[in-house]
Design an enzyme around this catalytic site. Structure first.
Site, short mmCIF file in Angstrom:
data_model
loop_
_atom_site.label_atom_id
_atom_site.label_comp_id
_atom_site.label_asym_id
_atom_site.label_seq_id
_atom_site.Cartn_x
_atom_site.Cartn_y
_atom_site.Cartn_z
N LYS A 77 0.86 -1.19 0.00
CA LYS A 77 0.00 0.00 0.00
C LYS A 77 0.90 1.24 0.00
O LYS A 77 1.78 1.38 0.85
CB LYS A 77 -0.86 -0.03 1.26
CG LYS A 77 -2.15 0.72 1.21
CD LYS A 77 -2.93 0.41 2.48
CE LYS A 77 -4.27 1.08 2.52
NZ LYS A 77 -4.87 0.98 3.86
C1 E4P Z 1 -8.34 1.76 3.95
O1 E4P Z 1 -7.47 1.22 3.33
C2 E4P Z 1 -8.09 2.68 5.08
O2 E4P Z 1 -7.17 2.05 5.91
C3 E4P Z 1 -9.33 2.97 5.88
O3 E4P Z 1 -10.49 2.58 5.19
C4 E4P Z 1 -9.40 4.35 6.45
O4 E4P Z 1 -10.61 4.51 7.15
P1 E4P Z 1 -10.87 5.72 8.15
O5 E4P Z 1 -10.99 6.98 7.35
O6 E4P Z 1 -12.14 5.35 8.84
O7 E4P Z 1 -9.68 5.75 9.07
#
Ligand code: E4P
Length: 217
Positions: A83
């Protein structure tokens, strides 16, 4: 639509995985902090449970170090998706790692233009953050629709991974728009099973059943 679970909580992942609800997992530095565990150790354990893509995020900010971190994370298991943030250096990293045959999830996407760049850099997944757009009074779901249209217009194969999902309704809307994947915390996936009329109907059935005086077992 594929279901990814957005957590580094191994017990929660295992519970949902046993139910067939987990096609993959997403983590990020904040979720690793929440788990209180070492990133390599916890990611390895998650990969031993889940056979689909498991996203592990780099933390360097320059491409050279991101690439090195991505290669190290990808060694954890064959189902790692590296990622990377949607920055210029993240896009360079995406191009290099996807060229090596690694899955890449480009995260922190907040515009259709960013999604277009990620697709051209060879991203396996693009992660538009719905909830964080909603938080600043913009329309996160509209972004999912825009990216769907842009990708379909040109046949990009990058999968739209709707992220920052906060409610069961977000999941419904993403499915209607045609997001390829959604990632949500375990609490949101469980909330999808709830309906007030289910609870009301069950309550009535239980009351009537008690009146019959019967038993099945
Ligand atoms: C996805 O890859 C992210 O880690 C996640 O969905 C972020 O979510 P949040 O905005 O609720 O922290």
């Amino acid at each position: 639509m594929k279901f990814f679970v957005d957590t580094a909580d191994v017990e929660a992942i295992a519970e949902l995985n046993d139910l067939g609800m987990v096609d993959g997992v997403t983590t990020n530095p904040s979720l690793i902090l929440k788990s209180g565990r070492d990133i390599i150790e916890v990611t390895r354990e998650i990969c031993s449970i889940v056979s689909g893509p498991v996203s592990a995020e780099v933390v360097a900010l320059n491409a050279e170090d991101m690439i090195a971190e991505g290669r190290k994370l990808a060694e954890i298991a064959p189902n790692i998706a590296v990622k990377v943030p949607l920055t210029w250096d993240g896009l360079k990293t995406c191009k290099v790692l996807s060229g090596e045959g690694k899955m890449v999830n480009v995260t922190l996407c907040f515009s259709a233009n960013q999604a277009l760049l990620a697709a051209k850099a060879g991203a396996t997944f693009i992660s538009p953050f719905i909830g964080r757009l909603d938080d600043i009074n913009l329309d996160g779901l509209e972004l999912i629709g825009d990216i769907r249209q842009v990708y379909d217009n040109y046949g990009f194969e990058t999968q739209i991974l709707a992220a920052s999902i906060r409610t069961a309704n977000h999941v419904t809307q993403c499915a209607l728009i045609g997001a390829d994947v959604m990632t949500a915390p375990p609490s949101v996936i469980k909330a999808m099973a709830s309906h007030v009329l289910t609870d009301k109907g069950l309550d009535q059935f239980m009351k009537d059943w008690a009146k019959t005086g019967q038993k099945i077992l």
